[in-house]
Motif scaffolding. Structure first.
Motif, PDB file in Angstrom:
ATOM      1  N   SER A  94      41.696  99.992 155.748  1.00  0.00           N
ATOM      2  CA  SER A  94      41.096 100.901 156.725  1.00  0.00           C
ATOM      3  C   SER A  94      40.912 100.159 158.048  1.00  0.00           C
ATOM      4  O   SER A  94      40.697  98.945 158.064  1.00  0.00           O
ATOM      5  CB  SER A  94      39.760 101.432 156.210  1.00  0.00           C
ATOM      6  N   LYS A  95      41.015 100.903 159.137  1.00  0.00           N
ATOM      7  CA  LYS A  95      40.975 100.278 160.464  1.00  0.00           C
ATOM      8  C   LYS A  95      39.658  99.535 160.674  1.00  0.00           C
ATOM      9  O   LYS A  95      38.593 100.082 160.444  1.00  0.00           O
ATOM     10  CB  LYS A  95      41.173 101.348 161.550  1.00  0.00           C
TER      11      LYS A  95
ATOM     12  N   LYS B 237      38.822  96.784 159.035  1.00  0.00           N
ATOM     13  CA  LYS B 237      38.393  96.025 157.861  1.00  0.00           C
ATOM     14  C   LYS B 237      38.529  94.504 158.067  1.00  0.00           C
ATOM     15  O   LYS B 237      37.609  93.747 157.753  1.00  0.00           O
ATOM     16  CB  LYS B 237      39.180  96.443 156.616  1.00  0.00           C
TER      17      LYS B 237
ATOM     18  N   GLY C 264      35.135  94.013 159.604  1.00  0.00           N
ATOM     19  CA  GLY C 264      34.637  93.747 158.248  1.00  0.00           C
ATOM     20  C   GLY C 264      34.625  92.259 157.920  1.00  0.00           C
ATOM     21  O   GLY C 264      33.637  91.738 157.405  1.00  0.00           O
TER      22      GLY C 264
ATOM     23  N   PRO D  20      43.225  91.475 148.750  1.00  0.00           N
ATOM     24  CA  PRO D  20      42.122  91.416 149.726  1.00  0.00           C
ATOM     25  C   PRO D  20      41.865  90.018 150.310  1.00  0.00           C
ATOM     26  O   PRO D  20      41.280  89.906 151.382  1.00  0.00           O
ATOM     27  CB  PRO D  20      40.904  91.891 148.927  1.00  0.00           C
TER      28      PRO D  20
ATOM     29  N   THR E 234      42.311  86.122 154.680  1.00  0.00           N
ATOM     30  CA  THR E 234      41.403  84.995 154.899  1.00  0.00           C
ATOM     31  C   THR E 234      42.134  83.648 154.806  1.00  0.00           C
ATOM     32  O   THR E 234      41.530  82.622 154.530  1.00  0.00           O
ATOM     33  CB  THR E 234      40.190  85.017 153.932  1.00  0.00           C
TER      34      THR E 234
ATOM     35  N   LYS F 144      33.671  87.876 145.409  1.00  0.00           N
ATOM     36  CA  LYS F 144      32.237  88.184 145.491  1.00  0.00           C
ATOM     37  C   LYS F 144      31.405  86.996 145.016  1.00  0.00           C
ATOM     38  O   LYS F 144      30.395  86.638 145.625  1.00  0.00           O
ATOM     39  CB  LYS F 144      31.904  89.412 144.623  1.00  0.00           C
TER      40      LYS F 144
ATOM     41  N   SER G  14      32.278  83.897 145.065  1.00  0.00           N
ATOM     42  CA  SER G  14      32.377  82.786 146.029  1.00  0.00           C
ATOM     43  C   SER G  14      31.434  82.997 147.209  1.00  0.00           C
ATOM     44  O   SER G  14      30.853  82.038 147.731  1.00  0.00           O
ATOM     45  CB  SER G  14      33.822  82.589 146.502  1.00  0.00           C
TER      46      SER G  14
ATOM     47  N   HIS H 292      31.001  76.001 157.726  1.00  0.00           N
ATOM     48  CA  HIS H 292      32.331  76.191 157.143  1.00  0.00           C
ATOM     49  C   HIS H 292      32.636  77.683 157.247  1.00  0.00           C
ATOM     50  O   HIS H 292      31.793  78.515 156.896  1.00  0.00           O
ATOM     51  CB  HIS H 292      32.347  75.736 155.680  1.00  0.00           C
TER      52      HIS H 292
ATOM     53  N   PRO I 209      35.110  80.524 156.178  1.00  0.00           N
ATOM     54  CA  PRO I 209      36.208  81.212 155.492  1.00  0.00           C
ATOM     55  C   PRO I 209      36.623  82.471 156.266  1.00  0.00           C
ATOM     56  O   PRO I 209      37.789  82.830 156.301  1.00  0.00           O
ATOM     57  CB  PRO I 209      35.612  81.596 154.142  1.00  0.00           C
ATOM     58  N   TYR I 210      35.641  83.133 156.867  1.00  0.00           N
ATOM     59  CA  TYR I 210      35.858  84.262 157.781  1.00  0.00           C
ATOM     60  C   TYR I 210      34.523  84.485 158.486  1.00  0.00           C
ATOM     61  O   TYR I 210      33.460  84.149 157.970  1.00  0.00           O
ATOM     62  CB  TYR I 210      36.339  85.530 157.033  1.00  0.00           C
TER      63      TYR I 210
ATOM     64  N   LYS J 250      32.486  86.935 159.244  1.00  0.00           N
ATOM     65  CA  LYS J 250      31.375  87.734 158.705  1.00  0.00           C
ATOM     66  C   LYS J 250      30.441  86.878 157.849  1.00  0.00           C
ATOM     67  O   LYS J 250      29.220  87.019 157.894  1.00  0.00           O
ATOM     68  CB  LYS J 250      31.928  88.931 157.919  1.00  0.00           C
TER      69      LYS J 250
ATOM     70  N   LYS K 265      26.385  86.156 158.168  1.00  0.00           N
ATOM     71  CA  LYS K 265      25.437  86.333 157.060  1.00  0.00           C
ATOM     72  C   LYS K 265      24.695  85.027 156.777  1.00  0.00           C
ATOM     73  O   LYS K 265      23.514  85.045 156.418  1.00  0.00           O
ATOM     74  CB  LYS K 265      26.172  86.774 155.796  1.00  0.00           C
TER      75      LYS K 265
ATOM     76  N   ARG L  87      21.382  94.785 150.493  1.00  0.00           N
ATOM     77  CA  ARG L  87      22.102  95.124 151.732  1.00  0.00           C
ATOM     78  C   ARG L  87      21.147  95.305 152.911  1.00  0.00           C
ATOM     79  O   ARG L  87      21.488  94.957 154.046  1.00  0.00           O
ATOM     80  CB  ARG L  87      22.915  96.420 151.538  1.00  0.00           C
TER      81      ARG L  87
HETATM   82  N1  ACO Z   1      35.485  98.649 159.220  1.00  0.00           N
HETATM   83  C1  ACO Z   1      34.520  97.696 159.248  1.00  0.00           C
HETATM   84  N2  ACO Z   1      34.145  96.985 158.153  1.00  0.00           N
HETATM   85  C2  ACO Z   1      34.783  97.227 156.990  1.00  0.00           C
HETATM   86  C3  ACO Z   1      35.793  98.207 156.884  1.00  0.00           C
HETATM   87  C4  ACO Z   1      36.152  98.923 158.083  1.00  0.00           C
HETATM   88  N3  ACO Z   1      37.119  99.838 158.070  1.00  0.00           N
HETATM   89  N4  ACO Z   1      36.234  98.216 155.609  1.00  0.00           N
HETATM   90  C5  ACO Z   1      35.519  97.306 154.942  1.00  0.00           C
HETATM   91  N5  ACO Z   1      34.641  96.694 155.769  1.00  0.00           N
HETATM   92  C6  ACO Z   1      33.723  95.594 155.454  1.00  0.00           C
HETATM   93  C7  ACO Z   1      32.990  95.710 154.156  1.00  0.00           C
HETATM   94  O1  ACO Z   1      31.843  96.512 154.296  1.00  0.00           O
HETATM   95  C8  ACO Z   1      32.649  94.249 153.908  1.00  0.00           C
HETATM   96  O2  ACO Z   1      31.596  93.842 154.739  1.00  0.00           O
HETATM   97  P1  ACO Z   1      30.203  93.377 154.121  1.00  0.00           P
HETATM   98  O3  ACO Z   1      30.466  92.101 153.399  1.00  0.00           O
HETATM   99  O4  ACO Z   1      29.291  93.196 155.275  1.00  0.00           O
HETATM  100  O5  ACO Z   1      29.801  94.461 153.197  1.00  0.00           O
HETATM  101  C9  ACO Z   1      33.867  93.511 154.415  1.00  0.00           C
HETATM  102  O6  ACO Z   1      34.535  94.426 155.275  1.00  0.00           O
HETATM  103  C10 ACO Z   1      34.833  93.014 153.334  1.00  0.00           C
HETATM  104  O7  ACO Z   1      35.229  94.089 152.553  1.00  0.00           O
HETATM  105  P2  ACO Z   1      34.993  94.101 150.960  1.00  0.00           P
HETATM  106  O8  ACO Z   1      35.587  95.346 150.444  1.00  0.00           O
HETATM  107  O9  ACO Z   1      33.584  93.789 150.633  1.00  0.00           O
HETATM  108  O10 ACO Z   1      35.746  92.835 150.414  1.00  0.00           O
HETATM  109  P3  ACO Z   1      37.279  92.614 150.057  1.00  0.00           P
HETATM  110  O11 ACO Z   1      37.561  93.137 148.721  1.00  0.00           O
HETATM  111  O12 ACO Z   1      38.151  93.022 151.160  1.00  0.00           O
HETATM  112  O13 ACO Z   1      37.312  91.009 149.966  1.00  0.00           O
HETATM  113  C11 ACO Z   1      36.757  88.745 150.415  1.00  0.00           C
HETATM  114  C12 ACO Z   1      36.762  90.169 150.959  1.00  0.00           C
HETATM  115  C13 ACO Z   1      35.930  88.686 149.122  1.00  0.00           C
HETATM  116  C14 ACO Z   1      36.149  87.825 151.435  1.00  0.00           C
HETATM  117  C15 ACO Z   1      38.221  88.356 150.122  1.00  0.00           C
HETATM  118  O14 ACO Z   1      38.926  88.342 151.323  1.00  0.00           O
HETATM  119  C16 ACO Z   1      38.352  87.000 149.458  1.00  0.00           C
HETATM  120  O15 ACO Z   1      38.279  86.888 148.235  1.00  0.00           O
HETATM  121  N6  ACO Z   1      38.631  85.895 150.259  1.00  0.00           N
HETATM  122  C17 ACO Z   1      38.772  84.557 149.731  1.00  0.00           C
HETATM  123  C18 ACO Z   1      37.483  83.957 149.211  1.00  0.00           C
HETATM  124  C19 ACO Z   1      36.571  83.416 150.310  1.00  0.00           C
HETATM  125  O16 ACO Z   1      36.960  83.223 151.440  1.00  0.00           O
HETATM  126  N7  ACO Z   1      35.300  83.109 149.930  1.00  0.00           N
HETATM  127  C20 ACO Z   1      34.354  82.506 150.844  1.00  0.00           C
HETATM  128  C21 ACO Z   1      33.732  81.208 150.392  1.00  0.00           C
HETATM  129  S1  ACO Z   1      34.819  80.198 149.464  1.00  0.00           S
HETATM  130  C22 ACO Z   1      36.084  79.620 150.509  1.00  0.00           C
HETATM  131  O17 ACO Z   1      35.858  79.059 151.522  1.00  0.00           O
HETATM  132  C23 ACO Z   1      37.491  79.831 150.064  1.00  0.00           C
END
Ligand code: ACO
Length: 448
Positions: free
Chosen positions: A30-31, A33, A37, A154, A158, A206, A208, A246, A248-249, A251, A255, A295
């Protein structure tokens, strides 16, 4: 040795990248994200002529040249990486020709690895060496190098890639406050790489995120205690000018900082005024466990933290947003962003860094800035790194070409007996690149 720390830095990231907005549309997400996001703008990746070894060669030679450091002056070289190209031979050994050429083979150190934490382990090894009785008066050199790639899904947005080199020695413009260090280490399966045939991790996204925030809390708690013991007063986020995480992204960085503010609230620290206290009061009855899943707490604490975030964290977010997660290099790329954005005003200020590597290993530590003398001055570090120029002169890939490249790299990973395209047209002069992996898996590189 006094004021041991970072004397010089260089950063390298591939000039090949993809806009998150473009990837988002291509993936059918979704746009917003990936851009809102996850908070990411763009993602760099290695093309088929680059890897963690070539990037580290580029960063090291560039640092030595630009700061005019004689390779004979390096007495310790430590590499942090979680990208495995060889289960035995260290990346460090691939860097040795740079020093062998000058007759210097007396260099301690090998590679450190634990997900994104290896760079911090390498950095501490060098700092500890310079502070120890085995120090021989020469410099330490730390290299953090990684290519972060994920399977389709997903986690793919990242990814990222970069190498960072840091010169370590006494009288540094970026000095360690060595007593202010707090770690948290534990055994979890949040992100790991058990499949040796694949470059991709097994990741519980989640879990992580939660592990990262729990480690942050534990480190911050320990850090505050150590500060209070040393300084005889309570610590709050007001006691440091900057926080670097550090990344990873982006957001997760937002937090994380909000979480520190919530910690200050729980400890009744001076950063929390009456208005903030009122907003956060409804969450004071949450259990520790519940607080990670709430949340409303996340939203409210981010809102309360926003003005502090803008001054204390925002200046370190540029490169991680533009390049992506660089694993071991990610924290130091965030730190490089701070120097890039604020070099002239940093003298006299304090910065606190948080390093996290899944599995897990985490440390929070403190650094102090002084302007320093050229070539080892903050303004010179900023000008050598030349971040704006490097970001501007990149080449954006369309998603189809990016996906095709990922497939080729999957196929090549762990492979032998191939010659690359040797196409270095996109690389800047001075960049190293991979030319061949022969029938005995030996890797060959050339310099543009
Ligand atoms: N517009 C705005 N925000 C959006 C939209 C949209 N259209 N769609 C989704 N979002 C938001 C969600 O609400 C969420 O935000 P929130 O966390 O504030 O609730 C965010 O975008 C991510 O979306 P999710 O559905 O929760 O997560 P997703 O299934 O896309 O996975 C994740 C995200 C877990 C970070 C994945 O990319 C991942 O596994 N990455 C690798 C692991 C990682 O980096 N972990 C961090 C620490 S460990 C390390 O450094 C490797």
């Amino acid at each position: 040795a006094k004021d041991v720390g970072i004397l010089a830095m260089e950063i390298y990231f591939p000039p090949t990248c993809i806009q998150q907005e473009v990837l988002e549309a291509h993936d059918g997400a979704s746009k917003g994200k990936y851009t809102i996001g996850l908070g990411q703008d763009c993602m760099a990746f290695c093309s088929e002529v680059e890897d963690v070894i070539s990037m580290s060669m580029t960063a090291v030679t560039s640092l030595l040249e630009k700061y005019n450091v004689d390779p004979k002056q390096i007495g310790r070289l430590e590499v942090g990486s979680e990208t495995v190209l060889d289960k035995s031979k260290s990346i460090k050994t691939f860097l040795m020709p740079i020093f062998e050429k000058c007759g210097n083979t007396d260099i301690e150190g090998v590679d450190s690895s634990n997900a994104c934490y290896g760079g911090t382990a390498a950095l501490f090894n060098c700092v500890n060496w310079v502070e120890s009785s085995s120090w021989d008066g020469r410099y330490g050199l730390v290299v953090c190098t990684d290519s972060a790639v994920y399977a389709e899904g997903p986690a793919r947005p990242t990814g990222g890639a970069a190498a960072i080199a840091m010169l370590i020695g006494p009288n540094a413009p970026i000095a360690f406050e060595s007593k202010l260090r707090s770690s948290h280490m534990a055994h979890v399966y949040d992100f790991y790489k058990p499949d040796l045939a694949s470059e991709y991790p097994v990741v519980d996204g989640k879990l992580s995120q939660t592990c990262y925030l729990m480690a942050l809390d534990a480190c911050y708690k320990g850090f505050c205690q150590k500060f209070e013991k040393q300084e005889g007063k309570q610590f709050s986020i007001l006691d440091t000018d900057y926080f670097v995480f550090h990344s990873p992204y982006n957001k997760l960085v937002q937090k994380s900082f909000a979480r520190l503010l919530f910690n200050d609230f729980s400890r009744n620290a001076s950063s929390i005024d009456e208005a903030a206290k009122e907003k956060l009061a409804p969450f004071s009855s949450l259990s520790h466990e519940e607080s990670y899943q709430c949340r409303d707490l996340e939203k409210t604490s981010q809102q309360v933290a926003k003005p502090f975030f803008d001054t204390k964290v925002q200046p370190s977010t540029l490169i991680p947003k533009q390049v992506g997660n660089m694993y071991t290099a990610s924290l130091y790329a965030a730190f490089a962003s701070l120097i890039h954005n604020k070099s002239s005003t940093l003298a006299g200020q304090r910065v606190i860094l948080f390093s996290y590597g899944s599995g897990l290993a985490a440390t929070m530590f403190s650094l102090r800035f002084t302007e320093g003398e050229k070539p080892f001055s903050l303004s010179n570090i900023a000008s050598v790194m030349n971040v704006s120029e490097k970001l501007k002169s990149r080449n954006e890939f369309p998603p189809e070409k990016f996906v095709e490249l990922m497939q080729l790299m999957e196929h090549r990973y762990g492979g032998k007996d191939f010659i690359t395209s040797k196409d270095c047209s996109l690389l800047a002069p001075g960049t190293y690149y991979l030319t061949e992996v022969d029938s005995k898996y030996r890797r060959f590189y050339a310099k543009k």
